[in-house]
Design a protein around this motif. Structure first.
Motif, short mmCIF file in Angstrom:
data_model
loop_
_atom_site.label_atom_id
_atom_site.label_comp_id
_atom_site.label_asym_id
_atom_site.label_seq_id
_atom_site.Cartn_x
_atom_site.Cartn_y
_atom_site.Cartn_z
N PRO A 54 0.92 -1.63 -0.08
CA PRO A 54 -0.05 0.18 -0.15
C PRO A 54 0.83 1.38 -0.10
CG PRO A 54 0.19 -0.84 2.03
CD PRO A 54 1.07 -1.76 1.06
N VAL A 55 0.50 2.22 -1.05
CA VAL A 55 0.93 3.74 -0.82
C VAL A 55 0.14 4.45 -0.36
CG1 VAL A 55 1.99 5.19 -1.77
CG2 VAL A 55 3.22 2.42 -2.53
N ILE A 56 0.30 5.43 0.78
CA ILE A 56 -0.65 6.52 1.16
C ILE A 56 -0.33 7.97 -0.10
CG2 ILE A 56 -1.96 7.68 2.88
CD1 ILE A 56 -1.19 4.54 4.31
N HIS A 57 -1.32 8.52 -0.31
CA HIS A 57 -1.20 9.53 -0.89
C HIS A 57 -1.76 10.75 0.04
CE1 HIS A 57 0.45 7.56 -4.05
NE2 HIS A 57 -0.32 7.23 -4.71
N LEU A 58 -0.57 10.93 0.72
CA LEU A 58 -1.70 12.00 2.01
C LEU A 58 -1.95 13.51 1.78
CD1 LEU A 58 1.65 11.79 5.35
CD2 LEU A 58 -0.48 10.73 4.72
N GLU A 59 -1.60 13.92 0.35
CA GLU A 59 -2.77 15.11 -0.53
C GLU A 59 -4.17 14.44 -0.27
OE1 GLU A 59 -0.53 13.13 -1.94
OE2 GLU A 59 -1.25 12.93 -3.84
N LYS A 60 -4.58 13.47 -0.50
CA LYS A 60 -5.69 12.90 -0.50
C LYS A 60 -6.74 12.36 1.21
CE LYS A 60 -5.48 11.57 -4.95
NZ LYS A 60 -5.70 10.13 -5.69
N CYS A 61 -5.65 12.24 1.91
CA CYS A 61 -5.83 11.03 3.01
C CYS A 61 -6.59 12.56 3.91
CB CYS A 61 -4.37 10.86 3.86
SG CYS A 61 -5.33 10.92 5.64
N VAL A 62 -8.21 12.26 4.00
CA VAL A 62 -9.05 13.11 5.26
C VAL A 62 -9.04 12.70 6.66
CG1 VAL A 62 -10.65 14.02 3.48
CG2 VAL A 62 -10.68 11.60 4.69
N LYS A 63 -7.72 11.58 7.43
CA LYS A 63 -7.76 11.18 8.06
C LYS A 63 -8.61 10.77 9.24
CE LYS A 63 -5.63 15.40 9.75
NZ LYS A 63 -5.20 15.50 11.12
N CYS A 64 -9.68 9.99 8.70
CA CYS A 64 -10.84 9.46 8.75
C CYS A 64 -10.50 8.05 9.42
CB CYS A 64 -11.63 8.93 7.67
SG CYS A 64 -10.69 7.77 6.29
N LEU A 65 -8.97 7.24 9.82
CA LEU A 65 -8.97 6.58 9.98
C LEU A 65 -9.59 5.18 9.68
CD1 LEU A 65 -8.26 7.85 13.53
CD2 LEU A 65 -6.56 8.31 12.41
N TYR A 66 -9.98 4.38 8.67
CA TYR A 66 -10.92 3.70 8.29
C TYR A 66 -9.76 2.87 8.33
CZ TYR A 66 -15.80 5.24 8.17
OH TYR A 66 -16.87 5.48 8.33
N CYS A 67 -8.98 2.93 7.46
CA CYS A 67 -6.86 2.32 7.39
C CYS A 67 -7.19 1.53 8.62
CB CYS A 67 -6.25 2.46 6.08
SG CYS A 67 -5.98 4.50 7.09
N TRP A 68 -6.61 2.72 9.27
CA TRP A 68 -6.15 2.10 10.44
C TRP A 68 -7.64 1.14 11.38
CZ3 TRP A 68 -8.74 3.73 15.92
CH2 TRP A 68 -7.50 3.02 16.97
N LEU A 69 -8.33 1.55 11.29
CA LEU A 69 -9.45 0.59 11.99
C LEU A 69 -9.36 -0.45 11.39
CD1 LEU A 69 -11.88 0.75 13.85
CD2 LEU A 69 -13.16 1.63 12.27
N TYR A 70 -9.58 -0.66 9.95
CA TYR A 70 -9.45 -2.19 9.90
C TYR A 70 -8.45 -3.44 9.35
CZ TYR A 70 -14.78 -0.90 8.59
OH TYR A 70 -15.50 -0.55 8.90
N CYS A 71 -7.32 -1.97 9.38
CA CYS A 71 -6.23 -2.76 9.26
C CYS A 71 -5.87 -4.29 10.12
CB CYS A 71 -5.52 -2.42 9.24
SG CYS A 71 -3.31 -3.20 8.74
#
Lengths: 400, 99, 307
Positions: free
Chosen positions: B38-55
């Protein structure tokens, strides 16, 4: 100390109470039932500060006992026969976990057909599981052995679970005087519980996840090392118990009339009393016969057996159980320890509670003696001491 | 009700403990299992934390400002983070190509 | 009070580098247990995927103290532990983490016993709908029509309605949850932790390997199970039954996402999708669960019986 009239089952329950067991979990089965009933009564009356988990099976009973013990509480269970077989898987899990636990086993026949009387097949079926197995002869010893079991099982040289075995009905339901020490005396003798680890949020211990094959192997090695160490611990505990309460049993085995004996009967459990009586009567007739009562099936007292039984004219082993297609289990262990150094015969008798009287022991011994005298060295793994009602007809059938 | 818990004392005979403690890498560096990362593009990140929650692996980590980054030592490359991201800020990139 | 993700502390809840397959719902679920209950927990785990996920001694890939235990008696071992902690005056949450086999099949007797005794434990059944650890064999909780390695043409019996069976024990708390909606699971766990007695949470856990879907889809398929009505989220607390908000909106079948959307992403339902009769049977299984749920919602549970 107070002399009380107790069945061995009630004596065992008293011992568990005096050991300050904190969690009891057991499932009723004849003839163990009166142990769990007594413990339930003592807990509900407030005489015993413990919690009882009234489980729905024996498999659950030992699992709950192990769970409680792993969390750091002294825990106790009891069962018999089919209940013990149903538990079998959890016996391995408990010894593998190296968690000290004490269990009373009231030895009973295994069906079919249903039979609730004394036989040692149930407990002998557990001898490979890594449990220490002690066998009582009388009610007093059932009590004493239960108290001793906590000390043996919780010794840092051992850390293995222990079975206290007592015979169905002959001990479990028969009242006899039992010398019961006070709580203060027991507290002074039995140290507080020790164990190799506790599973709790504080310790963060995980028990039983996958080990690599070599580690697994060495865990088995270490169980056996603990078994070997337990031999010394059993002797020590027997001696210290004797100092505190005035009763010693001889440690791993008890020898009766052995010193000058030409022939020795080997057996375990309540019928040792009849064998001792037979030994006395045989001596009156000029036979120098002794009795070795095996008190611990595991660890197997190989050294003592070799020391006491080698260089006799003959050894006759009485098994109240059989490994079908082989011989009595006690015979197998004794014969392996003696590796042909003396004449030996195995007799299977008393299965399903068939009564074996002193005269039955005497007849078997005199037959063995005449056999040895006639043929010299004898190795006879399996002789059936048939019940009286079948003895004649089978003999006729075989000769026909 | 209370009683005394057992004293924990080490065994005095040879002992290989059947016990473990929670720790990373009980099955090694599982990042090696990955075929896509996975490569994260922080410019599109809205800090919803779903990725963190579901990982499932705990390999999406939160910075102090709640932007996220990946622990590539252990990330198995399942792609759940990319699948749950509402802004498509995470791309799954094949391993073995250019970094 | 809805759970705000940003309020959850920044810390590691799981234990990376474990032996779980990529996209595993069990490691997801275990993180939520940690998020919900914190560190004052001991897990009891019978044989199953979670025995393997821990990886190899002397490390463990599940971030809790654990008593691993034989397959059939997880609930009883937990009852024993809980009794010991009570006698020792320690306030510790004992949580069983068991699969559908360890709960509905081989472990059912122990589960029923602990529920009937109302022992003070939280029992979580991680339902991935087959024996995954041994290689995808059917279980009592495999749905009708699903392919497994012991039902090559699809299972011929419906899924055992286990949450309702536990509910029928009339324990203080029963809930269903899914790894698709972690906040809902976390809130239910937190509620369970405040209740004394036997608590049961049935966690729906789609398994990429056993259900034959891409590991990136675990969360999506879990959500689709709820959105299509295939899995119903509810709570039963002190004799009162209610649908959870995520399922409440799907009472009306017309509002549900078509069931095929859930099935077509999974390899295991391919024979069902090709056979209209089998599809109807699977629908009937789901309809029956909804009928039970709606009956209970209308007040079938007797308040006098509550513990």
């Amino acid at each position: 100390m107070v002399l009380k009239a107790l069945t061995a089952n009630h004596a065992v329950a008293e011992a568990a109470k005096l050991a300050r067991v904190k969690v009891v979990s057991a499932y009723p089965i004849t003839p163990q039932t009166t142990i769990v009933e007594k413990l339930a009564e003592m807990i509900e009356k407030g005489e015993m500060e413990a919690k009882m988990v009234r489980v729905e099976s024996e498999h659950s009973a030992l699992a709950a006992t192990l769970g409680a013990a792993a969390a750091g509480a002294r825990a106790f269970t009891a069962t018999s026969s089919h209940g013990l077989l149903y538990m079998h898987e959890v016996l391995w899990w408990t010894s593998g976990a190296r968690v000290p636990v004490v269990m009373a086993v009231v030895t009973r026949a295994i069906g079919p057909p249903w039979n609730i009387h004394v036989e040692h097949s149930d407990v002998m079926d557990q001898r490979d599981t890594g449990w220490i197995i002690g066998v009582a002869q009388e009610n007093q010893e059932a009590f004493d052995l239960t108290l001793q079991a906590f000390r043996i099982s919780e010794d840092p040289r051992v850390y293995l679970p222990m079975i206290v075995s007592l015979d169905a009905f002959i001990l479990s339901h028969t009242v006899a005087p039992v010398d019961v020490p006070s709580q203060q005396e027991v507290d002074a003798w039995l140290p507080s519980r020790r164990q190799p680890y506790v599973i709790s949020p504080e310790t963060n211990v995980v028990m039983g996840n996958i080990a690599d094959d070599a580690d697994y192997y060495m865990m088995r090695y270490s169980i056996n090392a603990a078994m070997e160490a337990a031999k010394k611990v059993v002797e020590e505990v027997d001696e210290e118990y004797g100092k505190a309460f005035g009763r010693r049993y001889g440690g791993l085995v008890e020898c009766y009339n052995c010193d000058d004996a030409d022939y020795i009967m080997v057996l375990m459990g309540s019928w040792a009393g009849d064998a001792k009586k037979a030994s006395d009567l045989l001596r009156e007739k000029g036979y120098r016969v002794g009795v070795m009562r095996v008190r611990f099936v595991r660890p197997w007292p190989r050294e003592v057996v070799q020391e006491k039984l080698s260089n006799r004219k003959g050894v006759i082993v009485f098994d109240r159980s059989i490994s079908f297609g082989s011989a009595g289990q006690l015979f197998t262990d004794v014969a392996a320890s003696l590796y042909g150094s003396t004449s030996i015969r195995g007799v299977v008798a008393g299965l399903g509670g068939v009564d074996v009287r002193p005269e039955d022991f005497m007849n078997e011994v005199t037959d063995f003696v005449s056999h040895v005298e006639e043929f010299g060295r004898v190795y006879e793994p399996l002789r059936w001491h048939l019940p009286p009602k079948y003895a004649k007809s089978l003999a006729e059938e075989v000769s026909a | 009700m209370s009683g005394t818990a057992a004293v924990v004392e080490k065994p005095k005979t040879y002992w290989v403990a059947p016990i473990s403690y929670p720790a990373p890498a009980s099955s090694g560096k599982t990042g090696l299992w990955r075929t896509e990362r996975p490569v994260i593009h922080l410019e599109k990140c809205v800090k919803c934390l779903y990725c963190w929650l579901y990982c499932p692996e705990d390999t999406i980590l939160r910075r102090e400002d709640d932007y996220v980054y990946v622990d590539y030592d252990y990330c198995k490359g399942c792609g759940i983070c990319a699948a749950v991201c509402p802004t498509n800020a995470i791309d799954m990139v094949p391993e073995g190509g250019e970094s | 009070m809805p759970l705000r993700l940003a309020d959850l502390p920044r810390r590691r809840y799981g234990s990376p580098g474990n032996a779980a397959c990529p996209g595993c719902p069990e490691t997801m679920g275990l993180r939520y247990v940690k998020m919900a209950l914190g560190d004052n927990v001991v897990l009891v785990i019978p044989a199953g995927c979670s025995s393997v996920i821990q990886g190899i001694r002397p490390k463990s890939g599940i971030n809790f103290p654990i008593l691993n235990i034989v397959f059939a008696s997880a609930a009883s071992a937990a009852s024993g532990m809980s009794s010991a902690f009570e006698m020792l005056g320690q306030d510790v949450k004992v949580v069983v983490w068991a699969g559908d086999g360890g709960t509905a099949d081989i472990g059912f007797q122990a589960l029923s016993g602990a529920a009937e005794r109302n022992d003070d434990i939280i029992y979580i059944c991680v339902d991935n709908e087959a024996y995954m650890n041994t290689g995808i064999q059917r279980s009592g909780l495999t749905p009708y029509g699903a392919w497994t390695t012991t039902t090559w043409t699809g299972k011929t019996e419906p899924k055992k309605p286990l949450p309702f069976i536990v509910l029928a024990h009339n324990v203080p708390y029963v809930a269903t949850a899914t790894v698709g909606y972690p906040q809902d699971f976390i809130e239910k766990l937190r509620k369970a932790a405040t209740i004394r007695g036997f608590k049961y949470i049935h966690l729906h856990a789609p398994c990429p390997v056993g259900w034959r879907f891409d590991p990136s889809l675990t969360a999506k398929i879990a959500q689709l199970a709820v959105q299509t009505g295939a899995f119903i989220l509810f709570e039963y607390e002190n004799g009162r039954f209610r649908l959870s908000p995520y399922s409440g909106m799907y009472r009306d079948p017309k509002r549900r996402v078509p069931l095929e959307e859930y099935l077509k992403l999974q390899g295991r339902f391919q024979t069902v999708l090709k056979d209209p009769q089998k599809l109807e049977m699977l629908r009937a299984e789901i309809d029956e669960m909804w009928r039970w749920a709606l009956l209970l919602e209308k007040g079938m549970a007797s308040p006098e019986l509550k513990k």
